[in-house]
Design a protein around this motif. Structure first.
Motif, PDB file in Angstrom:
ATOM      1  N   LEU A  13      95.332 -71.704 -49.536  1.00 57.80           N
ATOM      2  CA  LEU A  13      95.333 -72.973 -50.001  1.00 57.80           C
ATOM      3  C   LEU A  13      94.245 -73.822 -49.145  1.00 57.80           C
ATOM      4  N   PHE A  14      94.076 -73.630 -47.939  1.00 55.08           N
ATOM      5  CA  PHE A  14      92.979 -74.220 -47.445  1.00 55.08           C
ATOM      6  C   PHE A  14      91.656 -73.554 -47.619  1.00 55.08           C
ATOM      7  N   TRP A  15      91.420 -72.271 -48.017  1.00 53.58           N
ATOM      8  CA  TRP A  15      90.200 -71.680 -48.356  1.00 53.58           C
ATOM      9  C   TRP A  15      89.868 -72.106 -49.600  1.00 53.58           C
ATOM     10  N   SER A  16      90.698 -72.229 -50.645  1.00 53.54           N
ATOM     11  CA  SER A  16      90.431 -72.164 -52.085  1.00 53.54           C
ATOM     12  C   SER A  16      89.716 -73.685 -52.384  1.00 53.54           C
ATOM     13  N   GLY A  17      90.420 -74.683 -51.984  1.00 52.46           N
ATOM     14  CA  GLY A  17      89.868 -75.941 -52.351  1.00 52.46           C
ATOM     15  C   GLY A  17      88.623 -76.493 -51.417  1.00 52.46           C
ATOM     16  N   ASN A  18      88.446 -76.297 -50.372  1.00 48.56           N
ATOM     17  CA  ASN A  18      87.517 -77.100 -49.604  1.00 48.56           C
ATOM     18  C   ASN A  18      86.667 -75.981 -48.602  1.00 48.56           C
ATOM     19  N   ARG A  19      86.412 -74.897 -49.168  1.00 50.58           N
ATOM     20  CA  ARG A  19      85.895 -74.045 -48.198  1.00 50.58           C
ATOM     21  C   ARG A  19      84.433 -74.317 -47.580  1.00 50.58           C
ATOM     22  N   ASN A  20      83.948 -75.280 -48.488  1.00 51.40           N
ATOM     23  CA  ASN A  20      82.512 -75.534 -47.977  1.00 51.40           C
ATOM     24  C   ASN A  20      82.799 -76.616 -46.960  1.00 51.40           C
ATOM     25  N   ARG A  21      83.568 -77.706 -47.078  1.00 47.57           N
ATOM     26  CA  ARG A  21      83.735 -78.537 -45.807  1.00 47.57           C
ATOM     27  C   ARG A  21      84.294 -77.768 -45.030  1.00 47.57           C
ATOM     28  N   LEU A  22      85.231 -76.904 -45.026  1.00 48.17           N
ATOM     29  CA  LEU A  22      85.841 -76.233 -43.672  1.00 48.17           C
ATOM     30  C   LEU A  22      84.695 -75.409 -43.194  1.00 48.17           C
ATOM     31  N   LEU A  23      83.812 -74.809 -43.746  1.00 54.37           N
ATOM     32  CA  LEU A  23      82.984 -74.089 -43.202  1.00 54.37           C
ATOM     33  C   LEU A  23      81.996 -75.164 -42.416  1.00 54.37           C
ATOM     34  N   ALA A  24      81.726 -76.308 -43.025  1.00 57.28           N
ATOM     35  CA  ALA A  24      80.595 -77.250 -42.582  1.00 57.28           C
ATOM     36  C   ALA A  24      81.353 -77.666 -41.269  1.00 57.28           C
ATOM     37  N   GLY A  25      82.418 -78.164 -41.334  1.00 50.17           N
ATOM     38  CA  GLY A  25      83.218 -78.639 -40.078  1.00 50.17           C
ATOM     39  C   GLY A  25      83.136 -77.558 -38.867  1.00 50.17           C
ATOM     40  N   ALA A  26      83.411 -76.658 -39.199  1.00 52.56           N
ATOM     41  CA  ALA A  26      83.306 -75.418 -38.037  1.00 52.56           C
ATOM     42  C   ALA A  26      81.880 -75.032 -37.348  1.00 52.56           C
ATOM     43  N   LEU A  27      81.017 -75.259 -38.396  1.00 49.70           N
ATOM     44  CA  LEU A  27      79.645 -75.151 -38.039  1.00 49.70           C
ATOM     45  C   LEU A  27      79.088 -76.279 -37.292  1.00 49.70           C
ATOM     46  N   LEU A  28      79.595 -77.378 -37.462  1.00 49.17           N
ATOM     47  CA  LEU A  28      79.284 -78.626 -36.962  1.00 49.17           C
ATOM     48  C   LEU A  28      80.024 -78.822 -35.440  1.00 49.17           C
ATOM     49  N   ALA A  81      75.231 -86.926 -33.574  1.00 43.19           N
ATOM     50  CA  ALA A  81      75.540 -86.959 -34.896  1.00 43.19           C
ATOM     51  C   ALA A  81      76.340 -85.637 -35.423  1.00 43.19           C
ATOM     52  N   SER A  82      76.424 -84.510 -34.812  1.00 43.61           N
ATOM     53  CA  SER A  82      77.040 -83.466 -35.117  1.00 43.61           C
ATOM     54  C   SER A  82      78.644 -83.644 -34.802  1.00 43.61           C
ATOM     55  N   ARG A  83      78.919 -84.215 -33.651  1.00 46.52           N
ATOM     56  CA  ARG A  83      80.220 -84.789 -33.391  1.00 46.52           C
ATOM     57  C   ARG A  83      80.850 -85.706 -34.614  1.00 46.52           C
ATOM     58  N   TYR A  84      80.078 -86.561 -34.796  1.00 48.26           N
ATOM     59  CA  TYR A  84      80.670 -87.525 -36.143  1.00 48.26           C
ATOM     60  C   TYR A  84      80.731 -86.726 -37.273  1.00 48.26           C
ATOM     61  N   GLY A  85      79.573 -86.000 -37.675  1.00 46.74           N
ATOM     62  CA  GLY A  85      79.842 -85.158 -38.692  1.00 46.74           C
ATOM     63  C   GLY A  85      80.947 -84.335 -38.982  1.00 46.74           C
ATOM     64  N   GLU A  86      81.145 -83.788 -37.723  1.00 48.77           N
ATOM     65  CA  GLU A  86      82.466 -82.667 -37.548  1.00 48.77           C
ATOM     66  C   GLU A  86      83.836 -83.453 -37.622  1.00 48.77           C
ATOM     67  N   ARG A  87      83.849 -84.581 -37.229  1.00 47.86           N
ATOM     68  CA  ARG A  87      84.959 -85.278 -37.247  1.00 47.86           C
ATOM     69  C   ARG A  87      85.217 -85.590 -38.812  1.00 47.86           C
ATOM     70  N   ILE A  88      84.264 -86.079 -39.644  1.00 50.91           N
ATOM     71  CA  ILE A  88      84.314 -86.535 -40.882  1.00 50.91           C
ATOM     72  C   ILE A  88      84.790 -85.056 -41.649  1.00 50.91           C
ATOM     73  N   ALA A  89      83.922 -84.197 -41.585  1.00 49.00           N
ATOM     74  CA  ALA A  89      84.124 -82.995 -42.334  1.00 49.00           C
ATOM     75  C   ALA A  89      85.461 -82.302 -42.164  1.00 49.00           C
ATOM     76  N   ASP A  92      88.656 -84.927 -43.339  1.00 47.70           N
ATOM     77  CA  ASP A  92      88.515 -85.264 -44.632  1.00 47.70           C
ATOM     78  C   ASP A  92      89.140 -83.733 -45.449  1.00 47.70           C
ATOM     79  N   ALA A  93      88.588 -82.939 -45.099  1.00 53.34           N
ATOM     80  CA  ALA A  93      88.824 -81.485 -45.773  1.00 53.34           C
ATOM     81  C   ALA A  93      90.549 -81.093 -45.354  1.00 53.34           C
ATOM     82  N   THR A  94      90.859 -81.264 -44.232  1.00 49.08           N
ATOM     83  CA  THR A  94      92.209 -81.177 -43.818  1.00 49.08           C
ATOM     84  C   THR A  94      93.094 -82.116 -44.720  1.00 49.08           C
ATOM     85  N   LEU A  95      92.939 -83.337 -44.501  1.00 48.92           N
ATOM     86  CA  LEU A  95      93.772 -84.372 -45.076  1.00 48.92           C
ATOM     87  C   LEU A  95      93.845 -84.144 -46.659  1.00 48.92           C
TER      88      LEU A  95
END
Length: 563
Positions: A13-28, A81-89, A92-95
């Protein structure tokens, strides 16, 4: 194996809906950690190199201060910037995933039998939709993201130190991975039982508190208020004990990681001093290595809370996973495919859990489109079970059932603490105000609506508090009228209403059911009059069937209550 399937159901369920944002959050998150390591290391090198360069005029004039200072500014801004982007991504994806999970759980509990079993313990339902789902945010935010960042930081730290000395780089990486991941893993194992006890104690505390508030009168009459208060206090003590155990584990992890960091720094300090003494590296490079080691353990500290809460997260996975898997594996209720058939049952057999006798026993029935049927019989004869089977809310043990899209109007009036509009929108979320006004007028509530100053925005209390029994029943009827389905299944629709209200409801239902298939479960004559067929149930079996105009039809009708 079952636990793995539950975990896969939640992870998918986590992976199917928001994989791009989940990956972006981990990379950030990884970028934030690496920027922090590079920033401190470069700053240490720059300060040390500047101090050494200042020892003589020649080196001071030759030393380039602009490139390192520009790098420090860039890394500081990049880290922010990366810390702020990580928090947002990440958040947002988790919620968004958790919101979708709540909807899917509702659908999972709507399958046959699940809603009835959950209704027996409503506190459990509330706990699943709040604490259990909220616990799942740790799976990504406090476990997977910090784990990815910490492992990446260990590898990058090893590479950076490897350029100084290959042995130092390999040893540092192995030490970081062994201690930084091993200690949280041991903490997760140690905290697993307290986390389970905490989840159970919190659920019990909530359930007992609700029972005390809602059942004060019954408890007072039985002389059990003091006992209930003591039971709540006992659950609260168990919760506090579990919290203490988890907090102690988290403190031990912090201490252990602190000691490990000190050991790593000491080892790098000794190795750097030895390499500088041998002339293999300069003093600024030794300072660079020391400060890289100082920040290398910081990412692993973020794992400590996730490791402690992993038991709580896995408990939530174990609880909600079966409902997700049940939803994925539950076949849809077959639709009747014959041109004139609205619904049918073929040798349908169904039973309630733990019941000595089947609720339905080999019932075969075919209902034509537009037909009106009255189902009669004594209490427990199987009338409600027949309607539940047609609606797809009861799983058959044997036989087959199929129906056109239907709506089941139960004996209980389910209204919620919401506005009139909100209660009506449950049937048709896209209904306009005009459609809602028309449904309320059709249900005989137009005068009530005119007297309400807020109209459709009038708030109702829990269970429809603020409306009389008749008004609540009419509001439920208005909700039925908003549902455009070809089959209406009504389970004793006028039970508990006075004669005048009941006759009005029957008249309105008959008028608005034109063109629809109507199946009414009843033991009252007024609800059966006008039916094309009467079916008599007994002990879950179809005992008699009579069509309008026959003597048996009149005989069955005369046996019903006249009021």
């Amino acid at each position: 194996m079952t636990g793995n399937r539950n975990l896969r159901a939640v992870a998918s369920l986590f992976w199917s809906g928001n994989r791009n944002r989940l990956l972006a959050g981990a990379l950030l998150s990884l970028a934030t950690v690496l920027c922090g390591i590079a920033l401190l290391g470069l700053s240490g090198w720059f300060i040390t190199a500047t101090a050494i360069a200042g020892l003589s005029l020649a080196t001071a004039l030759a030393f380039d201060v602009f490139a390192p200072s520009a790098g420090i500014r860039f890394l500081a801004l990049a880290r922010t910037a990366s810390r702020y982007g990580e928090r947002i991504a990440t958040h947002d994806a988790t919620l968004e995933v958790l919101a979708e999970l709540r909807e899917r759980l509702f659908r999972g509990w709507a399958v046959a039998g699940a809603a009835r079993a959950m209704a027996a313990r409503p506190a459990r339902l509330l706990f699943r939709l709040t604490n259990d789902i909220d616990a799942l945010d740790s799976l990504y935010l406090r476990v997977l993201v910090p784990l990815f960042s910490a492992a990446g930081a260990a590898v990058v730290t090893g590479l950076a130190l490897g350029f100084i000395d290959i042995r130092l780089g390999v040893a540092s990486t192995l030490f970081l991975l062994a201690v930084g991941l091993g200690v949280p893993a041991l903490a997760a194992r140690r905290a697993q039982k307290p986390a389970r006890r905490r989840a159970h104690a919190l659920e019990v505390l909530r359930a007992r508190s609700i029972d005390l508030v809602r059942g004060q009168s019954e408890l007072a009459m039985a002389g059990r208020i003091t006992a209930q208060r003591e039971a709540i206090a006992k659950a609260d003590r168990r919760l506090a004990e579990a919290d203490d155990a988890m907090n102690r584990t988290e403190t031990d992890v912090s201490i252990t990681l602190g000691i490990a960091g000190a050991v790593l720094i000491a080892a790098i300090l000794v190795a750097g001093a030895e390499l500088a003494r041998a002339g293999h590296i300069s003093a600024p490079v030794a300072a660079l290595a020391l400060l890289i080691g100082l920040t290398a353990t910081e990412p692993f500290a973020a794992l400590r809370r996730g490791a402690v809460e992993l038991g709580r997260t896995l408990t939530a996975v174990r609880r909600v996973g079966p409902r997700l898997r049940a939803q994925d594996n539950t076949p849809a209720n077959n639709e009747a495919d014959a041109a004139q058939t609205a619904a049918y049952l073929t040798h349908a057999t169904a039973a309630h859990p733990g019941a000595a006798y089947p609720a339905l026993a080999g019932v075969s029935l075919q209902i034509e489109q537009g037909e009106r049927i009255a189902v009669i019989g004594a209490s427990g004869a199987g009338k409600s079970s027949l309607l539940a089977a047609l609606a797809g809310e009861m799983t058959l043990v044997d036989g087959a059932v199929a129906s056109l899209p239907s709506i089941l109007f139960t004996q209980r009036t389910e209204l919620f603490s919401d506005t009139l509009r909100g209660n009506l929108a449950l049937a048709n979320p896209g209904a306009s105000d005009d459609e809602m006004h028309a449904a309320l007028e059709a249900a005989g509530l137009s005068r009530l609506l005119q007297r309400l100053p807020d109209g459709l925005d009038t708030m109702l209390g829990e269970g429809g508090t603020g409306l009389s029994t008749g008004q609540a029943r009419r509001l439920a009827l208005a909700r039925l009228l908003l549902r455009d389905t070809p089959v209406w299944l009504l389970d004793e629709p006028t039970e508990g209403l006075d004669r005048e209200t009941a006759n009005d409801v029957i008249t309105r239902v008959g008028r608005f059911a034109a063109g629809r298939t109507l199946v009414v479960s009843t033991h009252i004559r007024r609800e059966a009059e006008g039916a094309d067929r009467i079916l008599r149930m007994g002990q879950g079996r179809l005992l008699a069937e009579a069509r309008r105009g026959t003597a048996e039809y009149s005989f069955l009708l005369d046996g019903l209550r006249p009021e």
